[in-house]
Scaffold this active site. Sequence first.
Site, PDB file in Angstrom:
ATOM      1  N   LYS A   1      57.523  69.181  85.009  1.00  0.00           N
ATOM      2  CA  LYS A   1      58.159  68.209  85.426  1.00  0.00           C
ATOM      3  C   LYS A   1      59.458  67.891  86.622  1.00  0.00           C
ATOM      4  CE  LYS A   1      57.084  67.518  80.597  1.00  0.00           C
ATOM      5  NZ  LYS A   1      56.096  68.555  80.188  1.00  0.00           N
TER       6      LYS A   1
ATOM      7  N   ASP B   1      48.733  71.494  72.912  1.00  0.00           N
ATOM      8  CA  ASP B   1      49.804  71.168  74.171  1.00  0.00           C
ATOM      9  C   ASP B   1      50.932  71.704  72.846  1.00  0.00           C
ATOM     10  OD1 ASP B   1      52.931  71.282  74.800  1.00  0.00           O
ATOM     11  OD2 ASP B   1      52.635  69.569  75.457  1.00  0.00           O
TER      12      ASP B   1
ATOM     13  N   LYS C   1      48.425  67.187  70.996  1.00  0.00           N
ATOM     14  CA  LYS C   1      49.639  68.088  70.856  1.00  0.00           C
ATOM     15  C   LYS C   1      49.228  68.180  69.029  1.00  0.00           C
ATOM     16  CE  LYS C   1      52.688  66.316  73.629  1.00  0.00           C
ATOM     17  NZ  LYS C   1      53.455  67.237  74.529  1.00  0.00           N
TER      18      LYS C   1
ATOM     19  N   ASP D   1      55.656  75.215  80.236  1.00  0.00           N
ATOM     20  CA  ASP D   1      56.013  74.097  80.696  1.00  0.00           C
ATOM     21  C   ASP D   1      57.754  73.717  80.272  1.00  0.00           C
ATOM     22  OD1 ASP D   1      56.989  71.568  80.136  1.00  0.00           O
ATOM     23  OD2 ASP D   1      55.961  70.387  79.188  1.00  0.00           O
TER      24      ASP D   1
ATOM     25  N   GLU E   1      49.173  75.152  76.126  1.00  0.00           N
ATOM     26  CA  GLU E   1      51.039  75.023  76.262  1.00  0.00           C
ATOM     27  C   GLU E   1      51.398  75.970  75.391  1.00  0.00           C
ATOM     28  OE1 GLU E   1      52.363  71.128  78.293  1.00  0.00           O
ATOM     29  OE2 GLU E   1      50.460  70.775  78.574  1.00  0.00           O
TER      30      GLU E   1
END
Length: 306
Positions: free
Chosen positions: A229, A158, A130, A207, A184
Amino acid sequence: MLCNWQSATLSRYTQALHTPLQFGPLQITHRHGLYLELHFTDGRVGRGEIAPLPGFSDETLEQAEQQIRDYLQGHAQRKLYPSVAFGMDCAMAGFPPNSPIVSGYPLLNGDFAHCQQILSLHNTKLAKLKVARQSPKQDVALINQLLEHDPELRLRLDANRGWIWNQAIYVLENIDLSRIDYIEEPLMNSQQCALLAQRTGAGIGLDETLQDSSYRYHYFEGLRCLVIKPSLLGPWRVCANLVEQAHADQVSCVLSSAYESEFGLQWINTMAKQYTPDQAPGLDTLKAFSEQAANIEELETFQHKL
């Protein structure tokens, strides 16, 4: 679709988190959702999870609960919310195989020491990190420190749309992109992602973009991965169609969790084996919970008029 179920039971679950999760301005300390259990006329039982993610899902848990209640009572719905459609498709499919949930790679966040602690627990040379939660300069320092410490480590970054253009350029021009699979959602303005890939040579992963109801798949040079997701996209067929289109352009797909309970993760794991068997799913979220199992409260049982 529901012609062969005999009864349905709706339950609500709550599961505490180790530490609060911050989604933009929202902070959550517990994950809340619904379990739907269908009993079919042929004796089969199916179960699904309905769990909108605050800050990401358009619908709230209250709206999802009202819709599934109306649906089970026979009231026609123009369109199911994504979380409801996902849970219903899972329940209609039966029970997922009771196989261990193993994420293909760990999720890293925090400082170097914390990241190394997580890496030491996993025998892997791939991790997801992250970023955009601290300054770009600090992100660059952390990424380079991790890559220098382990010359075989590869990272997937991400940013959750956390950077403006100049910040993304600074980070991507100061790290070894040959060891970064993709980044991402690097930009607040996701429409600039193709330009960013062209400018820096970085691979891009999408995403949050996929969750926009107006999104339609289109390839651009530098698009490397779709992070799907399922509980935020809805029906299984939506996920399957995205995978099929992306694979036609040699774009990889990763099925990923949205902090569902263990039961929801079992379904995503099952879907990954069916739709993306060569790509490990992103399911390293169970460690976020301080309780091993969700606390369940049964709400109501519905009878279907056959």
